[in-house]
Design a protein around this motif. Structure first.
Motif, PDB file in Angstrom:
ATOM      1  N   VAL A  45       0.822  -1.239  -0.025  1.00 21.99           N
ATOM      2  CA  VAL A  45       0.127  -0.047   0.201  1.00 21.99           C
ATOM      3  C   VAL A  45       0.907   1.245   0.234  1.00 21.99           C
ATOM      4  N   SER A  46       0.571   2.223  -0.732  1.00 20.35           N
ATOM      5  CA  SER A  46       1.294   3.278  -0.851  1.00 20.35           C
ATOM      6  C   SER A  46       0.933   4.449   0.036  1.00 20.35           C
ATOM      7  N   ASP A  47       1.912   5.281   0.510  1.00 21.76           N
ATOM      8  CA  ASP A  47       1.475   6.399   1.324  1.00 21.76           C
ATOM      9  C   ASP A  47       0.438   7.445   0.886  1.00 21.76           C
ATOM     10  N   GLY A  48       0.437   7.484  -0.439  1.00 24.35           N
ATOM     11  CA  GLY A  48      -0.537   8.130  -0.814  1.00 24.35           C
ATOM     12  C   GLY A  48      -2.050   7.638  -0.713  1.00 24.35           C
ATOM     13  N   GLN A  49      -2.164   6.507  -1.135  1.00 23.34           N
ATOM     14  CA  GLN A  49      -3.337   5.723  -0.795  1.00 23.34           C
ATOM     15  C   GLN A  49      -3.586   5.649   0.591  1.00 23.34           C
ATOM     16  N   LEU A  50      -2.835   5.399   1.570  1.00 21.95           N
ATOM     17  CA  LEU A  50      -3.103   5.544   3.084  1.00 21.95           C
ATOM     18  C   LEU A  50      -3.659   7.256   3.291  1.00 21.95           C
ATOM     19  N   ALA A  51      -2.907   8.123   2.753  1.00 25.87           N
ATOM     20  CA  ALA A  51      -3.376   9.359   3.098  1.00 25.87           C
ATOM     21  C   ALA A  51      -4.652   9.854   2.655  1.00 25.87           C
ATOM     22  N   ASN A  52      -5.293   9.374   1.657  1.00 25.68           N
ATOM     23  CA  ASN A  52      -6.299   9.738   0.811  1.00 25.68           C
ATOM     24  C   ASN A  52      -7.480   8.936   1.666  1.00 25.68           C
ATOM     25  N   LEU A  53      -7.166   7.827   2.280  1.00 25.06           N
ATOM     26  CA  LEU A  53      -8.203   6.785   2.933  1.00 25.06           C
ATOM     27  C   LEU A  53      -8.345   7.572   4.202  1.00 25.06           C
ATOM     28  N   SER A  54      -7.318   7.836   4.789  1.00 27.84           N
ATOM     29  CA  SER A  54      -7.403   8.421   6.043  1.00 27.84           C
ATOM     30  C   SER A  54      -8.047   9.591   6.246  1.00 27.84           C
ATOM     31  N   ALA A  55      -7.739  10.780   5.266  1.00 28.31           N
ATOM     32  CA  ALA A  55      -8.653  11.796   5.159  1.00 28.31           C
ATOM     33  C   ALA A  55      -9.934  11.758   5.070  1.00 28.31           C
ATOM     34  N   GLN A  56     -10.533  10.802   4.338  1.00 23.76           N
ATOM     35  CA  GLN A  56     -11.920  10.393   4.193  1.00 23.76           C
ATOM     36  C   GLN A  56     -12.359   9.858   5.459  1.00 23.76           C
ATOM     37  N   ALA A  57     -11.750   8.919   6.074  1.00 22.65           N
ATOM     38  CA  ALA A  57     -12.274   8.346   7.270  1.00 22.65           C
ATOM     39  C   ALA A  57     -12.428   9.372   8.330  1.00 22.65           C
ATOM     40  N   ALA A 107     -10.031   4.199  22.016  1.00 23.69           N
ATOM     41  CA  ALA A 107      -9.215   5.324  21.291  1.00 23.69           C
ATOM     42  C   ALA A 107      -8.679   4.637  20.244  1.00 23.69           C
ATOM     43  N   TRP A 108      -8.265   5.536  18.923  1.00 23.22           N
ATOM     44  CA  TRP A 108      -7.788   4.959  17.818  1.00 23.22           C
ATOM     45  C   TRP A 108      -7.113   6.214  17.153  1.00 23.22           C
ATOM     46  N   VAL A 109      -6.183   5.721  16.181  1.00 25.36           N
ATOM     47  CA  VAL A 109      -5.498   6.642  15.452  1.00 25.36           C
ATOM     48  C   VAL A 109      -5.502   6.077  13.824  1.00 25.36           C
ATOM     49  N   LEU A 110      -5.458   6.994  13.107  1.00 26.45           N
ATOM     50  CA  LEU A 110      -5.437   7.129  11.569  1.00 26.45           C
ATOM     51  C   LEU A 110      -3.971   7.241  11.209  1.00 26.45           C
ATOM     52  N   PRO A 111      -3.561   6.693   9.992  1.00 25.82           N
ATOM     53  CA  PRO A 111      -2.032   6.797   9.613  1.00 25.82           C
ATOM     54  C   PRO A 111      -1.527   8.187   9.516  1.00 25.82           C
ATOM     55  N   ASN A 112      -2.652   9.157   9.140  1.00 25.37           N
ATOM     56  CA  ASN A 112      -2.161  10.510   8.762  1.00 25.37           C
ATOM     57  C   ASN A 112      -1.998  11.265   9.989  1.00 25.37           C
ATOM     58  N   GLY A 113      -2.409  10.707  11.425  1.00 23.57           N
ATOM     59  CA  GLY A 113      -1.781  11.447  12.711  1.00 23.57           C
ATOM     60  C   GLY A 113      -3.233  11.983  13.338  1.00 23.57           C
ATOM     61  N   LYS A 114      -4.186  11.493  12.764  1.00 24.99           N
ATOM     62  CA  LYS A 114      -5.500  11.962  13.293  1.00 24.99           C
ATOM     63  C   LYS A 114      -6.015  11.014  14.456  1.00 24.99           C
ATOM     64  N   VAL A 115      -6.044  11.531  15.855  1.00 20.99           N
ATOM     65  CA  VAL A 115      -6.318  10.745  16.793  1.00 20.99           C
ATOM     66  C   VAL A 115      -7.524  10.939  17.636  1.00 20.99           C
ATOM     67  N   GLY A 116      -8.625  10.029  17.837  1.00 19.90           N
ATOM     68  CA  GLY A 116      -9.799  10.014  18.317  1.00 19.90           C
ATOM     69  C   GLY A 116      -9.787   9.530  19.907  1.00 19.90           C
ATOM     70  N   PHE A 117     -10.075  10.082  20.735  1.00 15.14           N
ATOM     71  CA  PHE A 117     -10.369   9.646  22.146  1.00 15.14           C
ATOM     72  C   PHE A 117     -11.751   9.508  22.474  1.00 15.14           C
ATOM     73  N   TYR A 118     -12.439   8.460  23.235  1.00 21.98           N
ATOM     74  CA  TYR A 118     -13.827   8.715  23.505  1.00 21.98           C
ATOM     75  C   TYR A 118     -13.958   9.099  24.985  1.00 21.98           C
ATOM     76  N   LYS A 119     -15.002   9.760  25.311  1.00 23.49           N
ATOM     77  CA  LYS A 119     -14.992  10.454  26.754  1.00 23.49           C
ATOM     78  C   LYS A 119     -14.742   9.473  27.666  1.00 23.49           C
ATOM     79  N   GLY A 120     -15.452   8.175  27.215  1.00 21.67           N
ATOM     80  CA  GLY A 120     -15.486   6.897  28.217  1.00 21.67           C
ATOM     81  C   GLY A 120     -14.238   6.395  28.752  1.00 21.67           C
ATOM     82  N   ILE A 121     -13.247   6.485  27.677  1.00 20.86           N
ATOM     83  CA  ILE A 121     -11.886   6.108  28.141  1.00 20.86           C
ATOM     84  C   ILE A 121     -11.175   7.082  29.110  1.00 20.86           C
ATOM     85  N   MET A 122     -11.290   8.339  28.570  1.00 25.45           N
ATOM     86  CA  MET A 122     -10.656   9.553  29.207  1.00 25.45           C
ATOM     87  C   MET A 122     -11.048   9.502  30.825  1.00 25.45           C
ATOM     88  N   ASP A 123     -12.397   9.145  30.886  1.00 25.26           N
ATOM     89  CA  ASP A 123     -12.798   9.311  32.267  1.00 25.26           C
ATOM     90  C   ASP A 123     -12.135   8.147  33.282  1.00 25.26           C
TER      91      ASP A 123
END
Length: 264
Positions: A45-57, A107-123
């Motif tokens: 998988v190319s970096d370009g493909q991952l970047a595009n998919l990550s941005a969409q996600a 919590a999760w992360v995308l290959p482009n550095g976008k990170v999502g944490f849910y309030k439940g885990i932060m609590d």
């Protein structure tokens, strides 16, 4: 050594064994060395493909999830996230840290550095060291290029299954062996794909602890956090059929790494 002649069915069995062992598909693949892991990785998988998919996600997540606007949560996540990223050296990405207003413990992360944490885990995170435990783990997945490797493994497995299907349909003119065909479906899943995913989790745990130490968080609290997570979990999937290590194995591996690095 047996003097029995090789037959088409025997050759198919050899092919299946090779696919399950991962020794047939590499000739179609590219391998790349990952300095963070100290090993080579299958990369289809190319970096370009991952970047595009990550941005969409990421855009879909922002649209479908409710973003928490509480400034205290956001400041905390941003503070720890920036500190861990700087310590990891993964500053080439456009990192973004978002808290989702949901009681899910995840919590999760995308290959482009976008990170999502849910309030439940932060609590559940009593200290910033606990938050750094998970943040380090997620940043480590990016540094390790686990998403690209995981996608590449799945692509390679599909190539192998497609080749088997051609054989199974008699396109090479020999007998079809349904038992072997069924076994390969399970063999690729449990023998190749899932163990690699467990390996990724161990690697992310190890690198994540290293990032904690570099960013001056207490690595001992990583064990405390995972033990608390283990106590919270309801029901257990056998590690053999799971993409994650068992809680006991994960904690034991983390402790062993910290001892080997003289962190404790």
């Amino acid at each position: 050594m047996s003097s029995e002649k090789s037959t088409p069915l025997m050759r198919r069995r050899e092919l299946i064994m090779g696919l399950a062992a991962g020794s047939v598909v590499p000739f179609m693949a590219g391998c790349a060395e990952n300095a963070a892991l100290g090993r080579s990785q299958l990369m289809l998988v190319s970096d370009g493909q991952l970047a595009n998919l990550s941005a969409q996600a990421w855009q879909q997540s922002l649209q479908q999830e409710r973003v928490l606007r509480d400034p205290a949560y956001n400041r905390r996540l941003q503070r720890v996230g920036e500190r861990v990223v700087q310590a990891s050296g993964q500053t080439q990405y456009d990192w973004e840290f978002v808290v989702f207003d949901n009681d899910t413990v995840n919590a999760w992360v995308l290959p482009n550095g976008k990170v999502g944490f849910y309030k439940g885990i932060m609590d559940m995170m009593v200290t910033d060291d606990h938050l750094a435990t998970v943040m380090g783990h997620e940043v480590a997945h990016v540094a390790a290029r686990h998403s690209a490797e995981r996608a590449s493994q799945q692509m390679a497995a599909q190539m192998g299954l497609g080749l088997l299907d051609a054989l199974a349909q008699g396109q090479m003119g020999d007998a079809y062996d349904p038992d072997l065909a069924a076994a390969l479906g399970a063999g690729v899943t449990f023998g190749v794909i899932l163990p690699y995913s467990r390996q990724h989790e161990y690697e992310a745990d190890r690198l994540g602890v290293d990032y904690m130490v570099r960013s001056q968080y207490d690595p001992r609290q990583a064990v405390d956090f995972w033990m608390a997570m283990s106590e919270q979990s309801q029901g257990h999937t056998a590690e053999f059929m799971s993409t994650h290590p068992s809680d006991d194995n994960r904690i034991a591996a983390m402790r062993a790494h910290m001892q080997s690095m003289n962190y404790v």
